[in-house]
Design a protein around this motif. Structure first.
Motif, PDB file in Angstrom:
ATOM      1  N   VAL A   1      -0.776  13.488   0.645  1.00  0.00           N
ATOM      2  CA  VAL A   1       0.337  13.072   1.172  1.00  0.00           C
ATOM      3  C   VAL A   1       2.185  12.908   1.293  1.00  0.00           C
ATOM      4  CG1 VAL A   1       1.462  10.790   2.612  1.00  0.00           C
ATOM      5  CG2 VAL A   1      -1.079  10.612   2.151  1.00  0.00           C
ATOM      6  N   VAL A   2       2.289  13.833   1.415  1.00  0.00           N
ATOM      7  CA  VAL A   2       3.320  14.664   1.361  1.00  0.00           C
ATOM      8  C   VAL A   2       4.443  13.679   2.912  1.00  0.00           C
ATOM      9  CG1 VAL A   2       5.357  16.576   2.284  1.00  0.00           C
ATOM     10  CG2 VAL A   2       3.211  16.632   1.188  1.00  0.00           C
ATOM     11  N   GLY A   3       5.214  12.926   1.719  1.00  0.00           N
ATOM     12  CA  GLY A   3       5.624  11.869   2.432  1.00  0.00           C
ATOM     13  C   GLY A   3       7.274  12.107   2.475  1.00  0.00           C
ATOM     14  N   VAL A   4       7.546  11.701   3.557  1.00  0.00           N
ATOM     15  CA  VAL A   4       8.982  12.468   3.824  1.00  0.00           C
ATOM     16  C   VAL A   4       9.295  11.287   5.029  1.00  0.00           C
ATOM     17  CG1 VAL A   4      10.572  14.077   5.221  1.00  0.00           C
ATOM     18  CG2 VAL A   4       8.584  14.887   4.312  1.00  0.00           C
ATOM     19  N   SER A   5       9.078  10.945   5.750  1.00  0.00           N
ATOM     20  CA  SER A   5       9.519   9.527   6.449  1.00  0.00           C
ATOM     21  C   SER A   5       9.743   8.273   6.336  1.00  0.00           C
ATOM     22  CB  SER A   5       8.694  10.277   8.237  1.00  0.00           C
ATOM     23  OG  SER A   5       8.811   8.142   8.626  1.00  0.00           O
ATOM     24  N   PRO A   6       9.977   7.414   5.329  1.00  0.00           N
ATOM     25  CA  PRO A   6       9.381   6.150   5.521  1.00  0.00           C
ATOM     26  C   PRO A   6       9.240   5.217   5.736  1.00  0.00           C
ATOM     27  CG  PRO A   6      11.877   6.891   4.565  1.00  0.00           C
ATOM     28  CD  PRO A   6      10.517   7.602   5.552  1.00  0.00           C
ATOM     29  N   VAL A   7       9.009   4.801   7.211  1.00  0.00           N
ATOM     30  CA  VAL A   7       8.309   4.774   7.877  1.00  0.00           C
ATOM     31  C   VAL A   7       6.355   5.194   7.889  1.00  0.00           C
ATOM     32  CG1 VAL A   7       7.566   4.082  10.578  1.00  0.00           C
ATOM     33  CG2 VAL A   7      10.171   4.374   9.904  1.00  0.00           C
ATOM     34  N   ALA A   8       6.516   6.315   8.413  1.00  0.00           N
ATOM     35  CA  ALA A   8       5.171   7.080   8.523  1.00  0.00           C
ATOM     36  C   ALA A   8       4.503   6.839   7.159  1.00  0.00           C
ATOM     37  CB  ALA A   8       5.130   9.045   9.302  1.00  0.00           C
ATOM     38  N   THR A   9       5.387   7.265   6.499  1.00  0.00           N
ATOM     39  CA  THR A   9       4.956   7.505   4.831  1.00  0.00           C
ATOM     40  C   THR A   9       3.479   5.393   4.490  1.00  0.00           C
ATOM     41  OG1 THR A   9       6.289   8.963   4.265  1.00  0.00           O
ATOM     42  CG2 THR A   9       5.059   7.600   2.110  1.00  0.00           C
ATOM     43  N   ASP A  10       4.806   4.703   4.814  1.00  0.00           N
ATOM     44  CA  ASP A  10       3.972   3.025   4.755  1.00  0.00           C
ATOM     45  C   ASP A  10       2.800   2.797   5.049  1.00  0.00           C
ATOM     46  OD1 ASP A  10       6.379   2.084   3.303  1.00  0.00           O
ATOM     47  OD2 ASP A  10       7.764   1.697   4.515  1.00  0.00           O
ATOM     48  N   ARG A  11       3.240   3.830   6.700  1.00  0.00           N
ATOM     49  CA  ARG A  11       1.889   3.641   7.533  1.00  0.00           C
ATOM     50  C   ARG A  11       0.498   3.521   7.293  1.00  0.00           C
ATOM     51  NH1 ARG A  11      -1.277   0.488  10.590  1.00  0.00           N
ATOM     52  NH2 ARG A  11      -1.889   1.363  12.564  1.00  0.00           N
ATOM     53  N   ILE A  12       0.776   5.419   6.858  1.00  0.00           N
ATOM     54  CA  ILE A  12      -0.489   6.182   6.079  1.00  0.00           C
ATOM     55  C   ILE A  12      -0.399   5.477   4.442  1.00  0.00           C
ATOM     56  CG2 ILE A  12      -0.729   8.337   4.938  1.00  0.00           C
ATOM     57  CD1 ILE A  12      -1.179   8.581   7.912  1.00  0.00           C
ATOM     58  N   LEU A  13      -0.092   4.210   4.059  1.00  0.00           N
ATOM     59  CA  LEU A  13      -0.925   4.525   3.155  1.00  0.00           C
ATOM     60  C   LEU A  13      -1.164   3.194   3.923  1.00  0.00           C
ATOM     61  CD1 LEU A  13       2.568   4.502   0.525  1.00  0.00           C
ATOM     62  CD2 LEU A  13       0.848   6.110   0.492  1.00  0.00           C
ATOM     63  N   VAL A  14      -0.743   2.270   4.766  1.00  0.00           N
ATOM     64  CA  VAL A  14      -1.379   1.018   4.849  1.00  0.00           C
ATOM     65  C   VAL A  14      -3.021   1.442   5.193  1.00  0.00           C
ATOM     66  CG1 VAL A  14      -1.450  -0.845   6.518  1.00  0.00           C
ATOM     67  CG2 VAL A  14       0.770  -0.493   5.371  1.00  0.00           C
TER      68      VAL A  14
ATOM     69  N   GLY B   1      -5.931   9.079  -2.308  1.00  0.00           N
ATOM     70  CA  GLY B   1      -5.523  10.115  -3.190  1.00  0.00           C
ATOM     71  C   GLY B   1      -4.733   9.983  -3.758  1.00  0.00           C
ATOM     72  N   ARG B   2      -3.555  11.316  -3.551  1.00  0.00           N
ATOM     73  CA  ARG B   2      -1.901  11.206  -4.105  1.00  0.00           C
ATOM     74  C   ARG B   2      -1.104  11.493  -3.162  1.00  0.00           C
ATOM     75  NH1 ARG B   2      -2.498  16.910  -7.373  1.00  0.00           N
ATOM     76  NH2 ARG B   2      -0.030  16.787  -8.186  1.00  0.00           N
ATOM     77  N   LEU B   3      -0.181  10.929  -3.477  1.00  0.00           N
ATOM     78  CA  LEU B   3       1.363  10.515  -2.798  1.00  0.00           C
ATOM     79  C   LEU B   3       2.342  11.529  -3.581  1.00  0.00           C
ATOM     80  CD1 LEU B   3       3.022   9.600  -0.626  1.00  0.00           C
ATOM     81  CD2 LEU B   3       3.840   7.531  -1.933  1.00  0.00           C
ATOM     82  N   LEU B   4       2.766  12.168  -2.584  1.00  0.00           N
ATOM     83  CA  LEU B   4       3.833  13.361  -3.286  1.00  0.00           C
ATOM     84  C   LEU B   4       5.057  12.806  -2.001  1.00  0.00           C
ATOM     85  CD1 LEU B   4       2.484  16.397  -4.124  1.00  0.00           C
ATOM     86  CD2 LEU B   4       3.122  14.306  -5.569  1.00  0.00           C
ATOM     87  N   SER B   5       6.211  11.819  -2.882  1.00  0.00           N
ATOM     88  CA  SER B   5       7.027  11.826  -1.581  1.00  0.00           C
ATOM     89  C   SER B   5       8.275  12.557  -1.817  1.00  0.00           C
ATOM     90  CB  SER B   5       7.302  10.133  -1.958  1.00  0.00           C
ATOM     91  OG  SER B   5       8.112   9.587  -1.082  1.00  0.00           O
ATOM     92  N   VAL B   6       8.696  13.442  -0.605  1.00  0.00           N
ATOM     93  CA  VAL B   6      10.153  14.373  -0.959  1.00  0.00           C
ATOM     94  C   VAL B   6      11.093  13.665  -0.347  1.00  0.00           C
ATOM     95  CG1 VAL B   6       8.287  16.683  -0.997  1.00  0.00           C
ATOM     96  CG2 VAL B   6       8.997  15.380   1.497  1.00  0.00           C
ATOM     97  N   GLY B   7      11.384  13.067   0.208  1.00  0.00           N
ATOM     98  CA  GLY B   7      12.751  12.246   0.327  1.00  0.00           C
ATOM     99  C   GLY B   7      12.866  12.624   1.691  1.00  0.00           C
ATOM    100  N   SER B   8      13.180  12.584   2.611  1.00  0.00           N
ATOM    101  CA  SER B   8      13.693  12.324   3.942  1.00  0.00           C
ATOM    102  C   SER B   8      14.406  13.090   4.097  1.00  0.00           C
ATOM    103  CB  SER B   8      13.747  10.775   4.767  1.00  0.00           C
ATOM    104  OG  SER B   8      15.526  10.630   4.123  1.00  0.00           O
ATOM    105  N   ARG B   9      15.665  13.813   3.706  1.00  0.00           N
ATOM    106  CA  ARG B   9      16.350  15.159   4.078  1.00  0.00           C
ATOM    107  C   ARG B   9      14.743  15.894   3.518  1.00  0.00           C
ATOM    108  NH1 ARG B   9      21.168  13.591   1.766  1.00  0.00           N
ATOM    109  NH2 ARG B   9      20.818  14.023  -0.302  1.00  0.00           N
ATOM    110  N   ASP B  10      14.423  16.305   3.701  1.00  0.00           N
ATOM    111  CA  ASP B  10      13.214  17.703   2.949  1.00  0.00           C
ATOM    112  C   ASP B  10      12.603  18.188   3.821  1.00  0.00           C
ATOM    113  OD1 ASP B  10      12.706  18.531   0.168  1.00  0.00           O
ATOM    114  OD2 ASP B  10      10.849  18.992   1.756  1.00  0.00           O
ATOM    115  N   LEU B  11      13.072  17.634   5.743  1.00  0.00           N
ATOM    116  CA  LEU B  11      12.234  19.298   6.528  1.00  0.00           C
ATOM    117  C   LEU B  11      13.171  19.114   7.744  1.00  0.00           C
ATOM    118  CD1 LEU B  11       8.601  17.576   7.093  1.00  0.00           C
ATOM    119  CD2 LEU B  11       9.533  19.634   5.843  1.00  0.00           C
ATOM    120  N   SER B  12      14.765  18.339   6.749  1.00  0.00           N
ATOM    121  CA  SER B  12      16.068  19.431   7.587  1.00  0.00           C
ATOM    122  C   SER B  12      16.277  19.994   7.910  1.00  0.00           C
ATOM    123  CB  SER B  12      16.641  18.207   7.438  1.00  0.00           C
ATOM    124  OG  SER B  12      17.347  18.613   6.310  1.00  0.00           O
ATOM    125  N   ALA B  13      16.652  21.345   8.763  1.00  0.00           N
ATOM    126  CA  ALA B  13      17.361  22.108   8.751  1.00  0.00           C
ATOM    127  C   ALA B  13      18.152  22.505   7.288  1.00  0.00           C
ATOM    128  CB  ALA B  13      18.186  22.817   9.835  1.00  0.00           C
TER     129      ALA B  13
END
Length: 169
Positions: free
Chosen positions: A69-82, A91-103
């Motif tokens: 899991v590449v965690g960007v959105s806290p909401v989507a990451t929480d839901r995936i983990l649940v 598996g593995r969670l790599l949480s890259v921060g909520s701004r990582d996919l910004s322009a």
């Protein structure tokens, strides 16, 4: 992969810079970095073969399993983990921060996380848990995913269950 060094507080940028210059991954659970510092740190990490998790990295953990899991959105990451926990999958969670996919940040850590998860033989599916990015960043991610051996799916909030259905296929 070794455990990322956790860094926080007012000196987080300089401390994290020292960590990545030693080739170690760094996790920034707080939001102490400016956007300019985040970009500079992620660029420096890439030059040293290190990964920046955060700022605002998700504290969740996964048990063993086949999902990266590449965690960007806290909401989507929480839901995936649940959903993974409920299905007995991990598996593995790599949480890259909520701004990582910004322009501005343009997926710097997401691209490194995709490569790291693809290199892990235990991972059978990679999920990007994020709000849909800008078209330019989305095109960059699609191109990167196309070159990987491991399938990559996107899971924006509300799409998590259909993304994880790929593990069952």
């Amino acid at each position: 992969m070794t455990e990322a060094v956790q860094v926080r507080g007012s000196g987080a940028f300089l401390e994290a810079l020292a960590v990545v210059r030693r080739g170690r991954d760094v996790a920034l659970p707080g939001e102490e970095l400016t956007l300019t510092q985040e970009i500079a740190l992620k660029d420096e990490a890439a030059r040293h073969g290190a990964l920046v998790l955060g700022p605002g990295s998700h504290p969740g953990r996964l048990g063993s399993g086949r999902c990266g899991v590449v965690g960007v959105s806290p909401v989507a990451t929480d839901r995936i983990l649940v959903l993974l926990a409920a299905s007995g999958e991990g598996g593995r969670l790599l949480s890259v921060g909520s701004r990582d996919l910004s322009a501005a940040v343009c997926g710097r850590s997401t691209l490194q996380a995709l490569a790291a998860l693809d290199a892990d033989p235990a991972i059978a599916l990679i999920v990007i848990a994020a709000e849909p990015p800008t078209p330019e960043v989305s095109a960059l991610l699609r191109e990167a995913a196309r070159r990987l051996a491991t399938p990559v799916v996107s899971a924006a909030p509300g799409e998590e269950e259909s993304a994880l259905a790929r593990l069952e296929a």
